[in-house]
Design an enzyme around this catalytic site. Sequence first.
Site, PDB file in Angstrom:
ATOM      1  N   ASP A 116     -26.654  43.495  72.030  1.00 54.22           N
ATOM      2  CA  ASP A 116     -25.536  43.647  71.123  1.00 54.22           C
ATOM      3  C   ASP A 116     -25.755  42.990  69.838  1.00 54.22           C
ATOM      4  O   ASP A 116     -24.980  42.916  68.986  1.00 54.22           O
ATOM      5  CB  ASP A 116     -24.271  43.080  71.722  1.00 54.22           C
ATOM      6  CG  ASP A 116     -24.514  41.693  72.204  1.00 54.22           C
ATOM      7  OD1 ASP A 116     -25.465  41.518  73.009  1.00 54.22           O
ATOM      8  OD2 ASP A 116     -23.794  40.814  71.757  1.00 54.22           O
ATOM      9  N   GLU A 200     -38.833  51.172  50.005  1.00 49.73           N
ATOM     10  CA  GLU A 200     -39.562  49.922  50.160  1.00 49.73           C
ATOM     11  C   GLU A 200     -40.841  50.222  50.933  1.00 49.73           C
ATOM     12  O   GLU A 200     -40.831  50.964  51.902  1.00 49.73           O
ATOM     13  CB  GLU A 200     -38.699  48.942  50.949  1.00 49.73           C
ATOM     14  CG  GLU A 200     -39.185  47.540  50.937  1.00 49.73           C
ATOM     15  CD  GLU A 200     -38.225  46.617  51.681  1.00 49.73           C
ATOM     16  OE1 GLU A 200     -38.148  45.445  51.317  1.00 49.73           O
ATOM     17  OE2 GLU A 200     -37.566  47.073  52.633  1.00 49.73           O
ATOM     18  N   ASP A 281     -28.643  44.130  54.638  1.00 53.96           N
ATOM     19  CA  ASP A 281     -29.451  45.307  54.336  1.00 53.96           C
ATOM     20  C   ASP A 281     -28.942  46.087  53.132  1.00 53.96           C
ATOM     21  O   ASP A 281     -29.723  46.635  52.365  1.00 53.96           O
ATOM     22  CB  ASP A 281     -29.514  46.222  55.563  1.00 53.96           C
ATOM     23  CG  ASP A 281     -30.190  45.530  56.730  1.00 53.96           C
ATOM     24  OD1 ASP A 281     -31.161  44.809  56.486  1.00 53.96           O
ATOM     25  OD2 ASP A 281     -29.719  45.699  57.859  1.00 53.96           O
TER      26      ASP A 281
END
Length: 330
Positions: A116, A200, A281
């Site tokens: 999780d 990237e 992110d």
Amino acid sequence: MARQVRRAFKYRFHPTGEQAAELSRTFGCVRLVYNKALEERTRAWNVERRRISYAQSSALLTQWKKTEELAFLAEVSCVPLQQALRHLQTAFTNFFAKRARYPRYKSRKRSRASADAGITSLVTLSTGEKVANPRQERRDRARLAKAQRELARKAPGSANRDKARRKVARVHARIADRRRDLLHKLSTRLVRENQTVVIEDLTVGNLLKNRTLARAISDAAWRELRSMLEYKCAWYGRELVVVDRWFPSSKLCAACGTICTKLPLDVREWTCECGAMHDRDVNAARNILAAGLAVTACGDGVRPQRDTSRTGHSSAKQETQRATAGIPHP
Ligand SMILES: [Zn+2]
């Protein structure tokens, strides 16, 4: 061809293997802290008839971090470690209330916390959208592991071994098919919707650091996505910019340009000194976009590498360095 409004999109690919290593290190530390605190609480009760509270065990953790042999505990995020102590506290509370047995030591086999951890997205876009792994991926991986275990047990040269080997190959192929299907849909969409796509890159250093299977698969998928983007960008007349991985995309605040010195991989959200709150992110994706646009603004001379993985890596790196030096910090 008429110049379209430039809407850049970028995304980053998760360094799955590296991240997994950092996570497994964190889980190792969590287990160690839980077990050590349990040991200490048990000893205090058995020897001194003394109960140790949550606050006292937290103080113990601070002391452990200061010792030479446990100094590495300071290298992972303190949040999961505190959490482990809270879990232990709950376990003791349940024991004292006669709701549960005496707390047991955590073993590597029993703790499956990594499920999780939230590392489920494959790619993050600068718009904040996260593209998930194929839905069946985890189940397929479990099937693959089982098929591989069965293969390992078959006698060399036997018909059963041959059968088991074909089964492993089928599961591999299914995983690759599903992944490729997802990458095709994603790359087509990105190229259709955007004039410039910034991605990237993987560096050679990263490739060499970790040779685990998971890492190899994610690198292969990454290369596949990149090559799809390359030819689809060429088809549709789009621009693809590749930003080198050395770029501190995660640690750089996209709002103020400050570099956060320490950001363990299990920290998915952070707040900068300037007050900006970041999804790790998405922030990185925004930085990669800014870097990529800076590259294109500088003109063709500093377009980064197309083929760094094969040739001219060091010079390509210099080009990117020059290019990203021009990132605007508002
Ligand atoms: Zn900031």
